[in-house]
Design a protein around this motif. Structure first.
Motif, PDB file in Angstrom:
ATOM      1  N   UNK A 182       1.093 -10.532  -5.655  1.00 37.67           N
ATOM      2  CA  UNK A 182       2.052 -10.701  -6.754  1.00 37.67           C
ATOM      3  C   UNK A 182       2.528  -9.349  -7.278  1.00 37.67           C
ATOM      4  N   UNK A 183       3.655  -9.362  -7.989  1.00 40.68           N
ATOM      5  CA  UNK A 183       4.201  -8.088  -8.454  1.00 40.68           C
ATOM      6  C   UNK A 183       3.320  -7.410  -9.494  1.00 40.68           C
ATOM      7  N   UNK A 184       2.446  -8.170 -10.181  1.00 38.73           N
ATOM      8  CA  UNK A 184       1.555  -7.516 -11.147  1.00 38.73           C
ATOM      9  C   UNK A 184       0.522  -6.614 -10.454  1.00 38.73           C
ATOM     10  N   UNK A 185       0.310  -6.826  -9.152  1.00 41.37           N
ATOM     11  CA  UNK A 185      -0.661  -6.010  -8.425  1.00 41.37           C
ATOM     12  C   UNK A 185      -0.253  -4.533  -8.447  1.00 41.37           C
ATOM     13  N   UNK A 186       1.055  -4.275  -8.440  1.00 41.02           N
ATOM     14  CA  UNK A 186       1.535  -2.890  -8.452  1.00 41.02           C
ATOM     15  C   UNK A 186       1.244  -2.193  -9.767  1.00 41.02           C
ATOM     16  N   UNK A 187       0.938  -2.952 -10.811  1.00 42.23           N
ATOM     17  CA  UNK A 187       0.654  -2.356 -12.118  1.00 42.23           C
ATOM     18  C   UNK A 187      -0.832  -2.016 -12.290  1.00 42.23           C
ATOM     19  N   UNK A 221      -5.615  -9.550 -16.188  1.00 44.10           N
ATOM     20  CA  UNK A 221      -4.385 -10.242 -15.808  1.00 44.10           C
ATOM     21  C   UNK A 221      -4.598 -11.738 -15.955  1.00 44.10           C
ATOM     22  N   UNK A 222      -3.685 -12.379 -16.657  1.00 40.98           N
ATOM     23  CA  UNK A 222      -3.694 -13.834 -16.800  1.00 40.98           C
ATOM     24  C   UNK A 222      -2.420 -14.379 -16.176  1.00 40.98           C
ATOM     25  N   UNK A 223      -2.546 -15.474 -15.449  1.00 42.33           N
ATOM     26  CA  UNK A 223      -1.393 -16.001 -14.731  1.00 42.33           C
ATOM     27  C   UNK A 223      -1.357 -17.527 -14.810  1.00 42.33           C
ATOM     28  N   UNK A 224      -0.145 -18.060 -14.785  1.00 43.27           N
ATOM     29  CA  UNK A 224       0.052 -19.512 -14.785  1.00 43.27           C
ATOM     30  C   UNK A 224       0.109 -19.999 -13.344  1.00 43.27           C
ATOM     31  N   UNK A 225      -0.740 -20.922 -12.992  1.00 47.83           N
ATOM     32  CA  UNK A 225      -0.790 -21.419 -11.619  1.00 47.83           C
ATOM     33  C   UNK A 225       0.389 -22.311 -11.287  1.00 47.83           C
ATOM     34  N   UNK A 226       1.100 -22.763 -12.312  1.00 53.54           N
ATOM     35  CA  UNK A 226       2.227 -23.661 -12.083  1.00 53.54           C
ATOM     36  C   UNK A 226       3.512 -22.907 -11.781  1.00 53.54           C
ATOM     37  N   UNK A 258       3.859 -19.278 -12.155  1.00 52.79           N
ATOM     38  CA  UNK A 258       3.659 -17.897 -11.727  1.00 52.79           C
ATOM     39  C   UNK A 258       3.818 -16.853 -12.814  1.00 52.79           C
ATOM     40  N   UNK A 259       4.155 -17.283 -14.033  1.00 48.24           N
ATOM     41  CA  UNK A 259       4.275 -16.310 -15.131  1.00 48.24           C
ATOM     42  C   UNK A 259       2.951 -15.602 -15.344  1.00 48.24           C
ATOM     43  N   UNK A 260       2.992 -14.314 -15.668  1.00 45.79           N
ATOM     44  CA  UNK A 260       1.760 -13.548 -15.859  1.00 45.79           C
ATOM     45  C   UNK A 260       1.879 -12.613 -17.049  1.00 45.79           C
ATOM     46  N   UNK A 261       0.729 -12.154 -17.516  1.00 38.69           N
ATOM     47  CA  UNK A 261       0.682 -11.134 -18.554  1.00 38.69           C
ATOM     48  C   UNK A 261      -0.520 -10.227 -18.299  1.00 38.69           C
ATOM     49  N   UNK A 262      -0.382  -8.982 -18.726  1.00 37.59           N
ATOM     50  CA  UNK A 262      -1.414  -7.967 -18.510  1.00 37.59           C
ATOM     51  C   UNK A 262      -1.840  -7.395 -19.861  1.00 37.59           C
ATOM     52  N   UNK A 263      -3.150  -7.260 -19.996  1.00 37.00           N
ATOM     53  CA  UNK A 263      -3.729  -6.579 -21.161  1.00 37.00           C
ATOM     54  C   UNK A 263      -4.402  -5.317 -20.643  1.00 37.00           C
TER      55      UNK A 263
END
Length: 266
Positions: A237-242, A46-51, A53-58
């Motif tokens: 964060x919502x990516x945690x659910x993934x 998971x990569x996320x922007x600290x400014x 909050x945008x994120x992406x998952x590989x």
């Protein structure tokens, strides 16, 4: 140095900042006999922007039938919704998060949203309910903090200049309201940089003379400090659910607390 992953973006789609690797899980695949319907997660990043909050998952899944090679690669990314910081419909939770990172924007928020924001902070700070009274017939009271058996009124002043000094006039107006309605405590919250010397003296004198139990003057620096204390990150964060359940069960409570503190789940 990270190993380049096909499809991953290492800069934010929205603000072009370099994104950070906030979670990573690597599984070393083993050669073993085929087990029907078993999929192993080989990489989950998971990569996320600290400014913003945008994120992406590989995610790289390996099928047992493929032994140590191949598998499916999936990419997911967030879609951000934009809000006008000065709009009255801006979600309060998002506004609180935003102001903690961009405190200078407090001068631009809607005056009614400022009352709602102050009410939310005071509710958490005093651990009690808050009644919203602001309106054309508020009789000088924007909020009523229902603290135990001794509720107290709050006047909110949203100033548009960071150099503003809150005058003694505001304090005297609030004193008139408190004496009229027989309150023993009261608070003025202002986005002004500070209260004037005369305003502070006036507030101190009525307490020293025993006319009031407490009269708090909260300037913008005090308020931002209270916001930070009461609105510390408590949600994942919502990516945690993934995160796949076979990985999630390995995450300890200590790791989660560390994430809420520093933003990385390692």
């Amino acid at each position: 140095m990270h190993q380049e992953k096909v499809g991953l973006k290492y800069t934010c789609e929205y603000c072009n900042n370099v994104v950070e690797n906030v979670f990573s899980q690597h599984t070393i695949p083993e050669v073993k006999w085929y087990v029907p319907d078993v999929i192993e997660v080989r990489d989950f990043l998971v990569y996320s922007c600290s400014s913003c909050g945008w994120w992406q998952i590989y995610r790289h899944d390996r099928d047992d039938r493929l032994s140590t090679g191949g598998g499916d690669i999936s990419l997911y990314s967030a879609v951000l919704r934009k809000f006008d910081v000065s709009g009255i419909d801006t979600p309060l939770l998002e506004l609180e998060k935003y102001l903690l990172k961009n405190r200078d924007k407090i001068y631009h928020i809607h005056h009614k949203k400022m009352e709602e924001l102050v009410g939310s902070v005071l509710k958490d700070f005093f651990d009690c309910d808050v009644k919203y009274c602001g309106g054309s017939h508020d009789r000088g009271i924007d909020l009523l903090v229902l603290e135990s058996d001794s509720p107290f009124p709050v006047q909110v002043k949203r100033r548009t200049s960071p150099k503003k000094t809150e005058s003694v006039t505001v304090v005297r107006e609030m004193l008139g309201v408190m004496f009229r309605d027989q309150f023993k405590k009261g608070t003025v919250v202002s986005t002004a940089d500070h209260f004037s010397t005369a305003a502070i003296k006036e507030a101190e004198e009525v307490v020293e003379k025993g006319l009031l139990e407490r009269f708090d003057l909260i300037n913008v620096n005090d308020f931002i400090g209270m916001l930070g204390l009461t609105k510390q990150k408590t949600e994942l964060p919502d990516w945690y659910d993934r995160i796949p359940k076979e990985i999630k069960i390995q995450i300890s409570n200590q790791q989660i607390q560390e994430f809420l503190t520093n933003g990385c789940l390692k």
